[in-house]
Design a protein around this motif. Sequence first.
Motif, short mmCIF file in Angstrom:
data_model
loop_
_atom_site.label_atom_id
_atom_site.label_comp_id
_atom_site.label_asym_id
_atom_site.label_seq_id
_atom_site.Cartn_x
_atom_site.Cartn_y
_atom_site.Cartn_z
N GLY A 266 1.01 -1.72 0.28
CA GLY A 266 0.06 -0.54 0.00
C GLY A 266 1.39 1.14 0.11
N ASN A 267 0.61 2.29 -1.15
CA ASN A 267 1.17 3.64 -0.82
C ASN A 267 -0.40 4.42 -0.36
N PRO A 268 0.04 5.09 0.75
CA PRO A 268 1.33 5.83 1.75
C PRO A 268 0.70 4.99 2.87
N THR A 269 0.56 3.14 3.12
CA THR A 269 0.20 3.29 3.55
C THR A 269 0.58 1.89 3.88
N GLY A 270 1.56 1.17 3.53
CA GLY A 270 2.62 0.17 3.94
C GLY A 270 2.61 -1.42 4.36
N GLN A 271 0.46 -1.43 4.17
CA GLN A 271 0.20 -2.69 4.20
C GLN A 271 0.44 -3.10 3.12
N VAL A 272 0.79 -4.53 3.85
CA VAL A 272 0.80 -5.85 2.98
C VAL A 272 -0.02 -7.24 2.21
N ILE A 302 8.66 -5.35 0.76
CA ILE A 302 8.19 -6.72 1.52
C ILE A 302 9.45 -6.09 3.37
N TYR A 303 8.71 -5.47 3.94
CA TYR A 303 9.69 -5.66 4.54
C TYR A 303 9.66 -7.15 6.64
N ALA A 304 7.86 -7.20 6.34
CA ALA A 304 7.89 -7.29 7.57
C ALA A 304 7.45 -8.79 7.66
N GLU A 305 7.95 -9.18 9.07
CA GLU A 305 8.24 -11.28 8.98
C GLU A 305 6.48 -11.85 9.06
N GLY A 306 6.93 -12.83 8.30
CA GLY A 306 4.48 -13.13 7.53
C GLY A 306 4.19 -12.09 7.00
N CYS A 307 4.73 -11.48 6.29
CA CYS A 307 4.38 -11.30 4.83
C CYS A 307 4.97 -11.53 3.84
N CYS A 428 0.54 4.36 14.84
CA CYS A 428 1.35 4.57 13.63
C CYS A 428 1.43 3.15 13.52
N ASN A 429 1.43 2.58 12.30
CA ASN A 429 0.75 1.11 11.67
C ASN A 429 2.35 0.32 11.53
N VAL A 430 2.53 -1.15 11.54
CA VAL A 430 3.49 -1.64 11.18
C VAL A 430 3.46 -1.36 9.59
N VAL A 431 5.24 -1.16 9.18
CA VAL A 431 5.41 -0.70 7.80
C VAL A 431 5.90 -1.77 7.15
N GLN A 432 5.09 -2.67 6.64
CA GLN A 432 4.73 -3.98 6.34
C GLN A 432 5.36 -3.68 4.86
N GLY A 433 5.50 -2.84 4.15
CA GLY A 433 6.33 -3.16 2.91
C GLY A 433 6.01 -1.49 2.43
N ALA A 434 6.77 -1.15 0.32
CA ALA A 434 6.11 -0.02 -0.61
C ALA A 434 7.48 0.48 0.87
N MET A 435 7.10 1.98 1.26
CA MET A 435 8.36 2.93 1.13
C MET A 435 7.87 4.35 1.65
N TYR A 436 6.46 3.67 2.71
CA TYR A 436 6.35 5.13 3.18
C TYR A 436 5.25 4.47 5.02
N THR A 492 7.97 9.27 3.81
CA THR A 492 9.02 8.47 2.96
C THR A 492 9.98 7.66 4.41
N ILE A 493 10.07 6.16 4.04
CA ILE A 493 11.43 5.63 4.75
C ILE A 493 12.60 6.04 4.15
N LEU A 494 12.46 6.82 3.28
CA LEU A 494 14.14 7.08 2.40
C LEU A 494 15.51 8.05 3.10
N PRO A 495 15.03 8.57 3.65
CA PRO A 495 16.22 9.02 4.36
C PRO A 495 17.38 7.90 4.90
#
Lengths: 519, 519
Positions: A266-272, A302-307, A428-436, A492-495
């Motif tokens: 998800g963008n901007p939500t970061g869910q998988v 995809i970052y979060a474990e189990g996703c 704030c929810n876990v950022v499971q994926g994407a960049m935000y 973003t999580i980009l810095p």
Amino acid sequence: MRPELGGRGWKLAVTTGQTDVRPMKSRVCKDRGKGKTSPEVGRSLTEKNINQNIVLMQYAVRGPLVIRTGVIETELQQGAQKPFKRVIRANIGDAHAMGQTPITYIRQVIAMVAHPELIESSNLPKDAKDQARQILCGMSGHSAGAYTMSCGVELIRKNVAAYIEKRDGHKCDFNNVCLTTGATTGIKMVLELLCSSIDGKCPAVMVPIPQYPLYSATLVEYGLGQVGYFLDEDNNWGLDMQELERAHAEASKTQAVRAIVVINPGNPTGQVLTRKNIEDVIKFAYKHKMMLLADEVYQHNIYAEGCQFFSFKKVITEMGAPYCKEQELVSFMSISKGYMGECGLRGGWMEIINLDPAVQAHLYKALSAILCPTSLGQAAVDCVAKPPAEGSPSYEQWLAEKTCVLDSLAQRSKIIYETFKNMKGFKCNVVQGAMYAFPRIELSPKAIEAAKKANRPPDVFYAYKLLEETGICVVPGTGFGQKPNTHHFRTTILPQTELLAEMMDIFQKFHKKFTDEFA
Amino acid sequence: MRPELGGRGWKLAVTTGQTDVRPMKSRVCKDRGKGKTSPEVGRSLTEKNINQNIVLMQYAVRGPLVIRTGVIETELQQGAQKPFKRVIRANIGDAHAMGQTPITYIRQVIAMVAHPELIESSNLPKDAKDQARQILCGMSGHSAGAYTMSCGVELIRKNVAAYIEKRDGHKCDFNNVCLTTGATTGIKMVLELLCSSIDGKCPAVMVPIPQYPLYSATLVEYGLGQVGYFLDEDNNWGLDMQELERAHAEASKTQAVRAIVVINPGNPTGQVLTRKNIEDVIKFAYKHKMMLLADEVYQHNIYAEGCQFFSFKKVITEMGAPYCKEQELVSFMSISKGYMGECGLRGGWMEIINLDPAVQAHLYKALSAILCPTSLGQAAVDCVAKPPAEGSPSYEQWLAEKTCVLDSLAQRSKIIYETFKNMKGFKCNVVQGAMYAFPRIELSPKAIEAAKKANRPPDVFYAYKLLEETGICVVPGTGFGQKPNTHHFRTTILPQTELLAEMMDIFQKFHKKFTDEFA
């Protein structure tokens, strides 16, 4: 919330038929023409007589706040005194701008495709040379200066098809793969297809709320209705089927809901999305005879474990008939995101599934009028679809660079989540994926009052204050949509890690000060 | 000529208000859905319920005949027996595909921008290295992988402004220069601005007939009326002011004519406008309060003696008030043409003059939603705007390559003109500039009868026969528009000299055979 505009443009007649959530609109109208002069001295085009959809459309990721950020940057360069020394642009998914280094292999191949003499004269790796040679062979006149086919170089389309087959474990026909200038061109062209009323009802498209503003901007531009379905913030931004049915039922009273957009990750939500969630959405789209647009540009992120990332194509194929044979689906991919972050090169593709062949032919024809996606963007797509094979000279370096980027993004997604989660007044929810991350902020009545006085929505007020006091640029939640009386922003999580730590530190101090000021 | 379609799409209500020449339309409708299956098995999108403007739009330069050319090419590769051994693609202004070699300097710079390591490690020339370094400095994160500003890298916009100043001898504000993904993106975005009715009248745009089909395609796509003004074939395709007034007066009865497009040098017609002609057009646009769109992508391609390129910007500036201060003008340029022919890289720019600042801001905002033009295309633009300076290491080679291409194009323009001029039943104007000839062919009543039987317009019939019998692909005049009962085709002058001689030879034989067959 809907502005009264008098229906000047003929397209506007369509736009005004909406019943959906459009949080940006009120702001649009307030800002309209502000600080601009429109002397009608002999001019044939004025703000009042041009396409009113263009006047209305907003693209928050590059909106007024971001423009202000540029001004501040220039002021700093010119020696202006500010409470900060540099601007941190956390507003846009632009990895290289934030210090991510390019994947060497991709750039080597592009350099050789651009300047083929390097294939002979340089010491670049053999596999990169081979790939550059193959790409050139696929291009007319063996030159990146020739137009390619409108859907892209056939060889590259075939490599993309092979990538998709490997990803999903299912067949992919390269004739259904169409290369594009980033994902944007494909998304806009597919949405444009839908601009036709059905039984007198205006066409509309379901989009998540919050959503990526390309969708809201394009729907306004094309006079398509926007039917927002709220993502479930309390359930890590998952898709709730009851909410989808509610949004569809409500909108269907007055509009022809023709398609649904899903952004996963998800963008901007970061869910998988889970596989089950995807299955449900497919059944929902089939039941209501809607086209499915799957924005899957973050499939590598995809970052979060189990996703795990499941493509809509894979799920639809495995669901069997009638879905695999009848449900229309277009999946979009980009080289701007993932581990490569090659935004500036403008490369992407779409895979088209179960579209009526006549409709697909019209889509391809419409694309042919913009000639072709950029050849060097296509070369980069080829490297993403067909990276160095295990055992080839560039493999180890490619893998190391890719892993390094993805590991670092995963680490940064955790830093952001942990910091925001623990900040007072933040959710704030876990950022499971994407960049935000898309945290929710509690704003005090006093802050909301101050925002009102400043003639800004509360989240915009907050973001402007953040920018002016710290130099950090984020995008207010109104740019993406949010439930009424909730306030968010997207960062973003980009810095890069060190800068991110600094940013989090500054952010915490700012928020404390803000909270104190408006207690 | 206007098809009856029942007004299914709401945009179509606008399209049907036209009184203009749309020679393609009848063909469109005949071809619609031919050979395609549209089983409505559970499909939500069919040819009948999608955007009917997309269904209607045609882009002849990549139309059915060109698609057939691709099929023939594949058949030849698979060993099919044909009366010819290879296809000659003279349908599209794609120089590199026809064997033109890239300008070395441009490619060296792009290679280094793509892979900056080469700046240190390679033996590429110092001036190319300097230019690559400067471009990288202008990009966020010093990477071509970052998004640029939506209007392009500021440094490059400034170099384009300097190029324009040098070309015209007048000031150019870089804030009015907007880089684009080829000229196409800019043209489409400016036309989209015009989609607003005025006093209940549908908006329309004047375009030359014959015209470049991007215009007709885009006008249909956006539901804008097309008001054709005939170029004067007997006067070397010049613009006749009486004809402009006639077209405007006729269309104004039912439509709001909001803009006029001029293509100079002409596509497909190859004429170069005189300064007087340009002045007259500017006065005409001003008198009728129309925006001026100047398609000047062939500004480097001037061949005929006594011809000179004057930009609309230069002429308007020198005409003084009120024109220089009030007449709205957008000029389009591309790197796809000229001496560089870099079609695949997708680079271009537009210069915007006298637009209402609020309107310009909306235009820039709309462009921001497609993020940015490709960074490497912008790098190529930089090389075109700022080529090696006299005395710098690359200057001699750059000049030699540029001169070689332009001299050869001039030579080929003459070969084509001389051959066609002397062919029985042909009428061909001097190719003063651009990359095309648009000869007129006399077709016998018997040929016209045969075309009718084949369900094709006569010129399309001729072009298909040419393709099937000789492998030469040209574009029939209907794709561009032509006076009723006249027949033309467009051929490029791009086959390299030897191939062009062969093509002319084949063409002559074919035409003789055709003439005999239908005598």
